[in-house]
Scaffold this motif. Structure first.
Motif, short mmCIF file in Angstrom:
data_model
loop_
_atom_site.label_atom_id
_atom_site.label_comp_id
_atom_site.label_asym_id
_atom_site.label_seq_id
_atom_site.Cartn_x
_atom_site.Cartn_y
_atom_site.Cartn_z
N ALA A 28 1.02 -1.35 0.07
CA ALA A 28 0.05 0.15 -0.03
C ALA A 28 0.78 1.24 -0.05
O ALA A 28 0.72 2.18 -0.69
CB ALA A 28 -0.96 -0.09 1.20
N ARG A 29 1.90 1.18 0.77
CA ARG A 29 2.60 2.37 0.93
C ARG A 29 3.34 2.75 -0.52
O ARG A 29 3.62 3.84 -0.75
CB ARG A 29 4.02 2.18 1.93
N ALA A 30 3.99 1.55 -0.96
CA ALA A 30 4.57 1.83 -2.42
C ALA A 30 3.89 2.21 -3.25
O ALA A 30 3.87 3.23 -4.14
CB ALA A 30 5.33 0.69 -2.89
N HIS A 31 2.42 1.77 -3.39
CA HIS A 31 1.48 2.27 -4.29
C HIS A 31 1.12 3.63 -4.20
O HIS A 31 0.92 4.42 -5.19
CB HIS A 31 0.27 1.39 -4.15
N LEU A 63 -7.94 2.77 -7.36
CA LEU A 63 -7.55 1.94 -6.20
C LEU A 63 -8.70 1.18 -5.54
O LEU A 63 -8.47 0.03 -5.52
CB LEU A 63 -6.54 2.77 -5.23
N TYR A 64 -9.67 1.98 -5.26
CA TYR A 64 -10.76 1.35 -4.50
C TYR A 64 -11.51 0.29 -5.48
O TYR A 64 -11.89 -0.66 -4.93
CB TYR A 64 -11.80 2.43 -3.93
N PHE A 65 -12.07 0.94 -6.34
CA PHE A 65 -13.15 0.18 -7.47
C PHE A 65 -12.43 -0.81 -8.13
O PHE A 65 -13.02 -1.94 -8.41
CB PHE A 65 -13.93 1.11 -8.36
N LEU A 66 -11.17 -0.77 -8.66
CA LEU A 66 -10.57 -1.58 -9.33
C LEU A 66 -9.60 -2.77 -8.96
O LEU A 66 -9.35 -3.71 -9.40
CB LEU A 66 -9.71 -1.13 -10.60
N HIS A 67 -9.17 -2.14 -7.52
CA HIS A 67 -8.17 -3.11 -6.93
C HIS A 67 -8.82 -3.76 -5.39
O HIS A 67 -8.88 -4.53 -5.20
CB HIS A 67 -6.77 -2.25 -6.66
N ILE A 68 -8.92 -2.55 -4.69
CA ILE A 68 -9.43 -2.94 -3.23
C ILE A 68 -10.72 -4.01 -3.42
O ILE A 68 -10.83 -4.98 -2.62
CB ILE A 68 -9.67 -1.90 -2.48
#
Length: 153
Positions: A28-31, A63-68
């Motif tokens: 998460a920190r890297a992203h 980040l939220y809709f496509l990954h998390i």
């Protein structure tokens, strides 16, 4: 750039070990650093997460809709807030972390009743400041696990 924030709650499909949580935070920190995002992650041993993301709306929604939302480690996602922001509340953290108790998360996020339309209030723009303030207060008065905390500077 219009500053935006998103807050969600989810459940882990299985309780995270400290090593799994540390790995998640490293990713998460890297992203977030690469995408200009900041935020906070709270995790309780019952498997509940609450996360705050701050930055550009496109980066946050991607980040939220496509990954998390598609991450198989999470389920029962609930969007608590999604709107504009005047300033970053967690600007010093690519992804801050604090452990939480299940009771603290219930107190912080409250309960949602769908009996009337008021359950929609947390997702209306410009209303989540009290939730952001509560999360910031919680962070300031809670001790983190040093192994999982971001390195200073």
């Amino acid at each position: 750039m219009q500053l935006h924030h998103l807050i969600y709650e989810s459940r882990a499909t299985h309780p995270f070990t400290e090593a799994e949580l540390a790995d998640l935070l490293r990713q998460a920190r890297a992203h977030n650093e690469a995408n200009g995002l900041t935020g906070l992650l709270l995790y309780a041993q019952d498997g509940r997460f609450v996360q705050v993301l701050e930055g550009a709306v496109d980066a946050i929604h991607n980040l939220y809709f496509l990954h998390i939302a598609r991450d198989p480690r999470h389920h029962r996602l609930q969007l608590l807030a999604d709107g504009t922001l005047n300033h970053r509340r967690f600007g010093d953290w690519r992804m801050g972390y604090r452990p939480a108790t299940p009771e603290a998360l219930v107190e912080l996020t409250g309960h949602f009743s769908t009996a009337d339309a008021t359950f929609l209030l947390p997702v209306l723009p410009n209303l989540p400041s009290p939730l952001l303030d509560k999360l910031l207060d919680y962070v300031q008065y809670t001790t983190a696990n040093p192994v999982l905390e971001e390195a200073a500077g």
